[in-house]
Scaffold this active site. Sequence first.
Site, short mmCIF file in Angstrom:
data_model
loop_
_atom_site.label_atom_id
_atom_site.label_comp_id
_atom_site.label_asym_id
_atom_site.label_seq_id
_atom_site.Cartn_x
_atom_site.Cartn_y
_atom_site.Cartn_z
N LYS A 144 -5.69 5.06 0.38
CA LYS A 144 -4.80 4.11 -0.30
C LYS A 144 -5.14 4.05 -1.79
CE LYS A 144 -3.68 3.07 3.98
NZ LYS A 144 -2.57 3.57 4.75
C1 LIG Z 1 -2.93 2.91 6.33
C2 LIG Z 1 -1.93 2.03 6.97
C3 LIG Z 1 -2.30 1.10 7.95
C4 LIG Z 1 -3.69 1.02 8.52
O1 LIG Z 1 -4.63 0.64 7.58
P1 LIG Z 1 -6.18 0.67 8.02
O2 LIG Z 1 -6.87 -0.04 6.90
O3 LIG Z 1 -6.57 2.11 8.11
O4 LIG Z 1 -6.31 -0.03 9.31
C5 LIG Z 1 -1.33 0.24 8.44
N1 LIG Z 1 -0.05 0.31 8.02
C6 LIG Z 1 0.34 1.21 7.09
C7 LIG Z 1 1.76 1.21 6.63
C8 LIG Z 1 -0.58 2.10 6.55
O5 LIG Z 1 -0.17 2.98 5.63
#
Ligand SMILES: *Cc1c(COP(=O)(O)O)cnc(C)c1O
Length: 402
Positions: free
Chosen positions: A205
Amino acid sequence: MATGDSREGRATAREPSPADKPPATVRLGAPTFGPEELARVAAVLESGWVAGQGPVGAELEAAFSARVGAKHTIAVSNCTAALHLCLLALRVGPGDEVIVADYTFPATGHAVLFVRAEPVFVDVRRDTFTLDVERVAAAVTPRTRGIIAVDAFGCPADYAELEALAAERGLFLLEDAAAGAGATYRGRAAGRFGRASCFSLHGRKGITSGEGGLVTTDDDAVAAQVRAQSAFGIESAFTRQARGELTIPSFTSIGYNYKLSDVQAALAIVQLGRLDGLLARRRAVAARYRELLSDVEELTLPVVPDDRQSAWQSYVVHVAAPLERDRLALALRERGVQANFGTYASHLLPVYGARPACPVSAELFRRQLAIPMHANLEPEELLRVARELREAVAAERRRTRA
Ligand SMILES: *Cc1c(COP(=O)(O)O)cnc(C)c1O
């Protein structure tokens, strides 16, 4: 990436001379860390409080609340846990339906299954990849409790319409802002939509602590529930200790261990301080791709409506038939440019069983190609991505016409 060697760095060179090393692979995504992150982590290690919900976690929560303009932030272990905690706080359970944007990482649907409710996947807009509000309205049943909208690759959903619909039908709205840190919609920050918003600090992210998550909300009851359930259903050890009395907690309800460690919180604080700089780099990458690729006939580039700003977590192009996305992705990889699919059409995943069709999402799942997008991409690398993608498209075009 910068080599200082003008021959190696020259993006238009076709024939590398034998003296040149093969150029490094252009990465699809990459975090941006520097000495500040190391220093903050070192300070936490020296402090003795490395576990979750300690002083650095509290500092992160205050800084994130200030940035987003939310009343509460709760730091948790990841965004999937954040979504789970929000659904628990909203008392979603067996027999309930929750409308979920179909085109998303399956964490969104999984969180609904965690509380034994039923995810009802609804199709997305072809241009923004976010929930199609008309289809949401059509999917509401007497069992529907709420809606989880997703900021697709960091692009906010249609929150004005979603908030109006949720209010009219008496539903909760949750924002899956996993990829949305720094995004805005009509001047409001991601993290300000619905009852609560859930962010991810995963390595892929825009800002990251390796793994991590954040819940933002203005709702005192939701905040209190989320916080308690993230730490076994009791007050955190740090705040108990800080009161200076011997308090022996009473376990009155089940809770989870979804705390973010202070080591990770230290990383996240520094990353949050970099957010605007990192966003500017990602926006510049998107703008450059538009200059370099908009005339390629078979590719449709992503467009962000004027009323919002994406956090550009990923850059996805749509590949038109008869070209095949999978072949293009593999060709790019062979050419030293990492590429991948976009994200998942949830309704097609076996874990959820047979669900109504979401044709737009299914097509995006099949035809979207993710190309490198991160804050460390050098101008030379962008030229290289564009050149290799053009050549790979041309080769596929010749193959399909042959
Ligand atoms: C990455 C992501 C998640 C999960 O996030 P984590 O921190 O890995 O649990 C959930 N929803 C979306 C849209 C994502 O891109």
